[in-house]
Design a protein around this motif. Structure first.
Motif, PDB file in Angstrom:
ATOM      1  N   GLU A 298      66.357  59.539  54.794  1.00  0.00           N
ATOM      2  CA  GLU A 298      66.737  59.024  56.107  1.00  0.00           C
ATOM      3  C   GLU A 298      66.096  59.888  57.184  1.00  0.00           C
ATOM      4  OE1 GLU A 298      70.877  59.030  58.724  1.00  0.00           O
ATOM      5  OE2 GLU A 298      70.986  58.851  56.543  1.00  0.00           O
ATOM      6  N   GLU A 299      65.294  59.291  58.069  1.00  0.00           N
ATOM      7  CA  GLU A 299      64.651  60.058  59.131  1.00  0.00           C
ATOM      8  C   GLU A 299      65.654  60.366  60.241  1.00  0.00           C
ATOM      9  OE1 GLU A 299      60.755  60.036  62.098  1.00  0.00           O
ATOM     10  OE2 GLU A 299      60.981  58.469  60.561  1.00  0.00           O
ATOM     11  N   ILE A 300      65.673  61.623  60.674  1.00  0.00           N
ATOM     12  CA  ILE A 300      66.573  62.062  61.734  1.00  0.00           C
ATOM     13  C   ILE A 300      65.798  62.938  62.717  1.00  0.00           C
ATOM     14  CG2 ILE A 300      68.571  62.024  60.173  1.00  0.00           C
ATOM     15  CD1 ILE A 300      68.450  65.135  60.237  1.00  0.00           C
ATOM     16  N   ALA A 301      66.436  63.278  63.825  1.00  0.00           N
ATOM     17  CA  ALA A 301      65.867  64.210  64.796  1.00  0.00           C
ATOM     18  C   ALA A 301      66.244  65.641  64.414  1.00  0.00           C
ATOM     19  CB  ALA A 301      66.376  63.885  66.194  1.00  0.00           C
ATOM     20  N   MET A 302      65.462  66.591  64.883  1.00  0.00           N
ATOM     21  CA  MET A 302      65.732  68.006  64.605  1.00  0.00           C
ATOM     22  C   MET A 302      67.144  68.376  65.053  1.00  0.00           C
ATOM     23  SD  MET A 302      64.712  70.977  63.456  1.00  0.00           S
ATOM     24  CE  MET A 302      62.931  71.125  63.348  1.00  0.00           C
ATOM     25  N   PRO A 303      67.987  68.890  64.127  1.00  0.00           N
ATOM     26  CA  PRO A 303      69.408  69.101  64.447  1.00  0.00           C
ATOM     27  C   PRO A 303      69.747  70.492  64.983  1.00  0.00           C
ATOM     28  CG  PRO A 303      69.067  69.405  62.112  1.00  0.00           C
ATOM     29  CD  PRO A 303      67.711  69.103  62.704  1.00  0.00           C
ATOM     30  N   VAL A 304      68.787  71.191  65.569  1.00  0.00           N
ATOM     31  CA  VAL A 304      69.073  72.528  66.097  1.00  0.00           C
ATOM     32  C   VAL A 304      68.809  72.545  67.596  1.00  0.00           C
ATOM     33  CG1 VAL A 304      68.558  73.674  63.914  1.00  0.00           C
ATOM     34  CG2 VAL A 304      66.737  73.372  65.587  1.00  0.00           C
ATOM     35  N   PRO A 305      69.445  73.444  68.337  1.00  0.00           N
ATOM     36  CA  PRO A 305      69.275  73.493  69.798  1.00  0.00           C
ATOM     37  C   PRO A 305      67.835  73.809  70.191  1.00  0.00           C
ATOM     38  CG  PRO A 305      71.160  74.810  69.087  1.00  0.00           C
ATOM     39  CD  PRO A 305      70.412  74.443  67.851  1.00  0.00           C
ATOM     40  N   GLU A 306      67.439  73.360  71.369  1.00  0.00           N
ATOM     41  CA  GLU A 306      66.067  73.585  71.825  1.00  0.00           C
ATOM     42  C   GLU A 306      65.770  75.056  72.070  1.00  0.00           C
ATOM     43  OE1 GLU A 306      64.171  71.204  74.637  1.00  0.00           O
ATOM     44  OE2 GLU A 306      64.860  69.298  73.815  1.00  0.00           O
ATOM     45  N   TYR A 307      66.799  75.871  72.273  1.00  0.00           N
ATOM     46  CA  TYR A 307      66.545  77.297  72.508  1.00  0.00           C
ATOM     47  C   TYR A 307      66.276  78.063  71.218  1.00  0.00           C
ATOM     48  CZ  TYR A 307      71.604  77.518  71.446  1.00  0.00           C
ATOM     49  OH  TYR A 307      72.844  77.389  70.865  1.00  0.00           O
ATOM     50  N   PHE A 308      66.340  77.386  70.061  1.00  0.00           N
ATOM     51  CA  PHE A 308      66.213  78.116  68.795  1.00  0.00           C
ATOM     52  C   PHE A 308      64.887  78.865  68.694  1.00  0.00           C
ATOM     53  CE2 PHE A 308      64.418  78.324  64.533  1.00  0.00           C
ATOM     54  CZ  PHE A 308      65.345  79.160  63.914  1.00  0.00           C
ATOM     55  N   LEU A 309      63.766  78.194  68.956  1.00  0.00           N
ATOM     56  CA  LEU A 309      62.465  78.851  68.796  1.00  0.00           C
ATOM     57  C   LEU A 309      62.298  80.004  69.773  1.00  0.00           C
ATOM     58  CD1 LEU A 309      59.995  75.918  68.053  1.00  0.00           C
ATOM     59  CD2 LEU A 309      60.822  77.667  66.470  1.00  0.00           C
TER      60      LEU A 309
END
Length: 474
Positions: A298-309
């Motif tokens: 199942e394709e999903i969007a990245m489930p982590v906050p944008e500040y992670f990187l």
């Protein structure tokens, strides 16, 4: 040293004692007496000497001691199988240079905790393999020395930081070699070189003191190999020497599992970071194969906050700040910060600017473990690219360029693998794609904490279903 002109397909496979055996197969040949450990080591040394002038993966040779050990091989499962240790782990009698020319490493007095376990499995070290400076870059290129080249095409990067190990395994010089991973450095060179590379769960495999003392232990040790069974056998044998009772055992995984899995697929990373169409095609191809095997994808969007990187880069940078600030004490009295590359110095400056928010960064990176736990209540595994772009040509990440250029390109390239370094979860790179210019493309499978067995079972399925391209056949 000046490397020969670039060319495609540098390998040493032949009908010598190593043949085309993986590490498990070679160990079986030695146990059966069809070849001796000394013959295997001699063949590996000859192969290294053949390919290294073009690949540049060797830091220091340890041939005499390797031959002496092979003459009296130990009793471990891999007894007599030749290998390399990456040059950021201590091996008694050899210097640890960390890919850095800013100091002269002293020979280690004893094996580090990883090397002690590694050699305890019977593997025979024939030297140490090259990495990017301090392991910071995803390409082992240097401002004052020749790069490590990819055996599939020497115009291209061998990835990093475990570049030398991957180049030697892919080219057939040895069947298996040490790698470690603080942001993708097992999985990235595995992907670039058409290999299997599994980053274990945090705490699964013994590690040297410096890694154990990190504020957040993002680094994990493992191997790169040409077969799933070699990686599975390494983890099985590692567990015999060190068993983390807080983790479920991996055990002896020798083939596919029976359970059909619910697998999430991520194509693009955080924010506006987009995956190259060739890489996306390889991931979607792997998803189709998994569905043909009965799994649900199942394709999903990245489930982590944008500040992670940003947080991960801040922590990574603080590590560089520490290395450069303490180099004379921790590396060698002759350490000269001015001789480090632009990437290391730029990271150190960034880390100094970000140091004030280190408590917040550590808290948020630590909280990624909770995000992971919630995610894996819904899904059994996650399918992603290893790198967002195809393997780059040498020069694209050359650290002689301005820091701002290199770090921007690294973020474009490496934006999937750091997540498992923060969460501590396991992930595996498998050679499931090929670019239009003939270079391998790695596809990553990740799972929840302690679920290496699940990853190995699915990896066996894919290996049996599609096979892995071999450099000697290409």
């Amino acid at each position: 040293m000046t490397l020969p002109p670039p060319r495609a397909k540098v390998h040493a496979f032949s009908d010598d004692a190593l043949g085309e055996h993986d590490a498990v197969g070679l160990a079986e040949e030695i146990r059966a007496g069809r070849i001796s450990a000394l013959e295997a080591v001699d063949a590996a040394i000859a192969r290294v000497e053949k390919v290294n002038p073009e690949l540049n993966g060797l830091v220091v040779a340890d041939y005499d001691r390797a031959r002496a050990r092979a003459a009296r091989p130990g009793k471990g499962f891999f007894a007599g199988v030749p290998t390399f240790v990456k040059d950021n782990s201590d091996v008694q009698g050899l210097p640890t240079q960390q890919g850095c020319s800013a100091y002269t490493g002293e020979p280690a007095k004893v094996d580090g905790d990883f090397a002690s376990m590694f050699f305890g499995t019977g593997l025979v070290g024939i030297g140490k393999s090259q990495l990017s400076e301090f392991g910071f870059s995803a390409s082992a290129e240097f401002f004052n020395a020749d790069p490590v080249r990819n055996p599939w095409n020497t115009d291209y990067s061998s990835g990093a930081s475990s570049a030398g190990s991957a180049a030697f395994v892919a080219s057939g010089a040895v069947p298996i070699a040490h790698a470690n991973d603080g942001g993708g450095s097992i999985r990235i060179p595995a992907g670039c070189n058409g290999l299997v590379g599994l980053k274990p769960t945090r705490g699964r495999v013994p590690q040297d003191k410096m890694i154990r003392e990190m504020p957040l232990r993002i680094v994990a040790d493992g191997v790169v190999s040409r077969s799933v069974r070699d990686t599975a056998a390494f983890l099985r044998e590692s567990e015999k020497h060190y068993r983390n009772l807080k983790l479920p055992p991996i055990g002896d995984i020798r083939g596919p599992g029976q359970k059909r899995l619910r697998i999430a697929m991520l194509i693009d990373s955080i924010g506006d970071l987009k995956t190259d169409p060739e890489v996306a095609e390889a991931v979607r191809g792997a998803a189709q194969q998994l569905e043909a095997l009965g799994h649900h994808v199942e394709e999903i969007a990245m489930p982590v906050p944008e500040y992670f990187l940003d947080d991960f880069l801040a922590y990574w940078s603080v590590l560089s700040t520490f290395m450069l600030a303490t180099g004379k004490r921790t590396l060698g009295a002759d350490f000269d910060r001015a001789k480090t590359d632009n990437l290391s110095r730029g990271l150190a400056k960034h880390g100094l600017r970000q140091s004030w928010k280190l408590p917040l960064v550590l808290s948020r990176l630590g909280a990624s473990q909770q995000i992971s736990k919630r995610f894996f209540r819904t899904y059994d595994a996650v399918l992603t690219p290893v790198l967002a772009l195809p393997t780059p040509e040498l020069g694209w990440l050359n650290p002689a360029q301005p820091y701002e250029v290199v770090i921007d390109r690294l973020i474009q390239l490496v934006n999937f693998t750091p997540l498992q370094n923060a969460t501590g979860d396991p992930a595996i790179s498998l050679p499931l794609g090929t670019s239009r210019n003939g270079m391998p493309i790695g596809v990553q499978l990740g799972a929840g904490r302690g679920r290496e067995a699940r990853l190995l079972e699915v990896a066996y399925e894919l290996e049996q279903a599609v096979g892995f391209a071999r450099i000697q056949d290409a």
